[in-house]
Design an enzyme around this catalytic site. Sequence first.
Site, mmCIF file in Angstrom:
data_model
loop_
_atom_site.group_PDB
_atom_site.id
_atom_site.type_symbol
_atom_site.label_atom_id
_atom_site.label_comp_id
_atom_site.label_asym_id
_atom_site.label_seq_id
_atom_site.Cartn_x
_atom_site.Cartn_y
_atom_site.Cartn_z
ATOM 1 N N ASN A 172 -10.230 -0.449 0.623
ATOM 2 C CA ASN A 172 -8.560 -0.521 0.511
ATOM 3 C C ASN A 172 -8.273 -0.926 -0.808
ATOM 4 O O ASN A 172 -8.170 -2.127 -1.069
ATOM 5 C CB ASN A 172 -8.076 -1.268 1.490
ATOM 6 C CG ASN A 172 -6.647 -1.269 1.603
ATOM 7 O OD1 ASN A 172 -6.147 -0.876 0.822
ATOM 8 N ND2 ASN A 172 -6.177 -1.784 2.738
ATOM 9 N N CYS B 4 1.020 -1.113 -0.119
ATOM 10 C CA CYS B 4 -0.024 0.071 0.038
ATOM 11 C C CYS B 4 0.972 1.177 0.055
ATOM 12 O O CYS B 4 0.432 2.308 -0.423
ATOM 13 C CB CYS B 4 -0.835 -0.071 1.203
ATOM 14 S SG CYS B 4 -1.805 -1.374 1.133
ATOM 15 N N HIS C 29 -2.873 6.654 3.402
ATOM 16 C CA HIS C 29 -3.486 5.605 2.464
ATOM 17 C C HIS C 29 -4.790 5.362 3.270
ATOM 18 O O HIS C 29 -5.332 5.185 4.392
ATOM 19 C CB HIS C 29 -2.394 4.347 2.943
ATOM 20 C CG HIS C 29 -2.944 3.072 2.523
ATOM 21 N ND1 HIS C 29 -3.258 2.797 1.488
ATOM 22 C CD2 HIS C 29 -2.871 1.895 3.220
ATOM 23 C CE1 HIS C 29 -3.781 1.703 1.248
ATOM 24 N NE2 HIS C 29 -3.810 0.890 2.701
HETATM 25 O O1 UT7 Z 1 -3.470 -1.423 4.021
HETATM 26 C C1 UT7 Z 1 -3.014 -2.434 5.058
HETATM 27 C C2 UT7 Z 1 -4.250 -3.551 4.927
HETATM 28 N N1 UT7 Z 1 -4.683 -3.991 6.086
HETATM 29 C C3 UT7 Z 1 -5.508 -3.405 6.951
HETATM 30 O O2 UT7 Z 1 -6.071 -2.293 6.569
HETATM 31 C C4 UT7 Z 1 -6.227 -3.889 8.158
HETATM 32 C C5 UT7 Z 1 -5.789 -3.562 9.594
HETATM 33 N N2 UT7 Z 1 -6.766 -3.954 10.314
HETATM 34 C C6 UT7 Z 1 -8.064 -3.716 10.383
HETATM 35 O O3 UT7 Z 1 -8.427 -2.848 9.777
HETATM 36 C C7 UT7 Z 1 -8.768 -4.352 11.796
HETATM 37 O O4 UT7 Z 1 -7.980 -5.114 12.372
HETATM 38 C C8 UT7 Z 1 -10.042 -5.255 11.159
HETATM 39 C C9 UT7 Z 1 -11.208 -4.253 10.568
HETATM 40 C C10 UT7 Z 1 -9.528 -6.200 9.855
HETATM 41 C C11 UT7 Z 1 -10.604 -5.989 12.142
HETATM 42 O O5 UT7 Z 1 -11.049 -5.298 13.055
HETATM 43 P P1 UT7 Z 1 -10.735 -5.733 14.781
HETATM 44 O O6 UT7 Z 1 -11.265 -4.581 15.472
HETATM 45 O O7 UT7 Z 1 -9.202 -5.707 14.944
HETATM 46 O O8 UT7 Z 1 -11.371 -7.173 14.799
HETATM 47 P P2 UT7 Z 1 -10.874 -8.363 15.207
HETATM 48 O O9 UT7 Z 1 -9.946 -8.982 14.099
HETATM 49 O O10 UT7 Z 1 -10.281 -8.368 16.677
HETATM 50 O O11 UT7 Z 1 -12.146 -9.094 15.255
HETATM 51 C C12 UT7 Z 1 -13.191 -8.954 16.183
HETATM 52 C C13 UT7 Z 1 -14.236 -9.786 16.027
HETATM 53 C C14 UT7 Z 1 -13.875 -11.295 15.751
HETATM 54 O O12 UT7 Z 1 -14.924 -12.111 16.452
HETATM 55 P P3 UT7 Z 1 -14.709 -12.707 17.950
HETATM 56 O O13 UT7 Z 1 -13.417 -13.365 17.923
HETATM 57 O O14 UT7 Z 1 -14.581 -11.621 18.877
HETATM 58 O O15 UT7 Z 1 -15.850 -13.506 18.145
HETATM 59 C C15 UT7 Z 1 -13.986 -11.621 14.425
HETATM 60 O O16 UT7 Z 1 -14.232 -13.177 13.939
HETATM 61 O O17 UT7 Z 1 -15.113 -9.504 14.785
HETATM 62 C C16 UT7 Z 1 -15.023 -10.814 13.855
HETATM 63 N N3 UT7 Z 1 -15.178 -10.500 12.602
HETATM 64 C C17 UT7 Z 1 -16.056 -9.887 11.793
HETATM 65 N N4 UT7 Z 1 -17.458 -10.093 12.159
HETATM 66 C C18 UT7 Z 1 -18.312 -9.690 11.313
HETATM 67 C C19 UT7 Z 1 -14.011 -10.372 11.709
HETATM 68 N N5 UT7 Z 1 -14.361 -10.006 10.508
HETATM 69 C C20 UT7 Z 1 -15.701 -9.969 10.568
HETATM 70 C C21 UT7 Z 1 -16.802 -9.534 9.532
HETATM 71 N N6 UT7 Z 1 -18.025 -9.111 9.758
HETATM 72 N N7 UT7 Z 1 -16.462 -8.976 8.241
#
Ligand code: UT7
Length: 326
Positions: free
Chosen positions: A283, A113, A253
């Site tokens: 993204n 990115c 970004h």
């Molecule tokens: O250019 C760089 C590219 N990468 C990025 O931009 C990613 C950077 N990271 C992020 O933006 C965040 O970490 C995410 C948006 C990917 C995830 O947000 P988070 O607040 O870190 O959530 P998490 O990974 O801690 O997951 C929280 C919960 C989990 O469930 P449990 O284990 O708490 O029951 C996930 O399984 O949310 C669940 N989850 C979803 N639920 C509904 C993960 N993806 C989804 C989804 N819909 N799409």
Amino acid sequence: MKSLKIVGTGRSLPEKVLTNSDLEKMVETSDQWITERTGIKERRIADEDTATSDLVADALVKACRQGGVEPDELDAIVVATSTPDTVYPATACWVQKKLGISNMPAFDVSAGCSGFLFALEIVANLIAAGTATKAVAAGGEVMSKVVNWQDRATCVLFGDGAGAALCVPGDGRSGILSSTWGCDGNLAPLLYQPAGGTRMPTSQKTLDRMLHTVHMEGNQVFKHAVRTMSDSARKVVREAGVDIGEIRLLIPHQANTRIMEATLARVKMPPEKMYSIVHKYGNMSAATIPVAIDEAREEGRIKDGDVVVLTAFGTGFTWASAALRW
Ligand code: UT7
């Protein structure tokens, strides 16, 4: 200051829109979860026949048209992408083929990115060295073809698109006031595509295990993104010798609204100075900054003489920032 002027910009976005409610029908997710965690409402998806070079070529032609330069007059084409048309040759070569042009160096930069800012730094150095007087830095991605559409943690985040900037030597006032770029390859396994290269060539096993798609530790990426973007943005602001108040726009970004807002807060800039398009495109990796620049110029949010700060973070982990006087 590195003398450089962006005299033309262009973008190319596939027509097909995939909304959060469309995604609700594909994986277990909700519009509310995606909106609250990322700020993304919809993204563009390329059709089966469209590859990264098609989008980049379209954006490049628009940038050249705006700058009054024919694509075959370019001295260099640098394309940032993590989703190349082919492993080799470079996507930039397929851009040349599509446009029927040759006789200028054309190559890709793989910096995730941060790729567009890496491409811009390279172009600025080519211009500073006198190697080029008309060069394009572009960023393009077809992320939809490397995403696992069964993995809700990643498939909701990405979109397709391309942007290009036509660069020429500055007019004495405009240029890159300061810039920085870096990489920490020790963190590579936190965001990568495991299969399809020489470490793990594509096989039936890799296909069955979806190893040719994006693998990411979201929480780790989030933390590093905020830290490296804000640290590098603060560095270029300091080294540019401008007041925060003098900065017209911060274009980070566009990965996720929460990352962007946390970066803005650490750079100590008011919310109205941040330019955001992530809600409508998701993204698009290396394409987010050049597409955002093109839209901001079109809306009159960037004018000649303005100071604009660009900052990015990506797989690698890479990071880069630049403060430009337009
Ligand atoms: O250019 C760089 C590219 N990468 C990025 O931009 C990613 C950077 N990271 C992020 O933006 C965040 O970490 C995410 C948006 C990917 C995830 O947000 P988070 O607040 O870190 O959530 P998490 O990974 O801690 O997951 C929280 C919960 C989990 O469930 P449990 O284990 O708490 O029951 C996930 O399984 O949310 C669940 N989850 C979803 N639920 C509904 C993960 N993806 C989804 C989804 N819909 N799409």
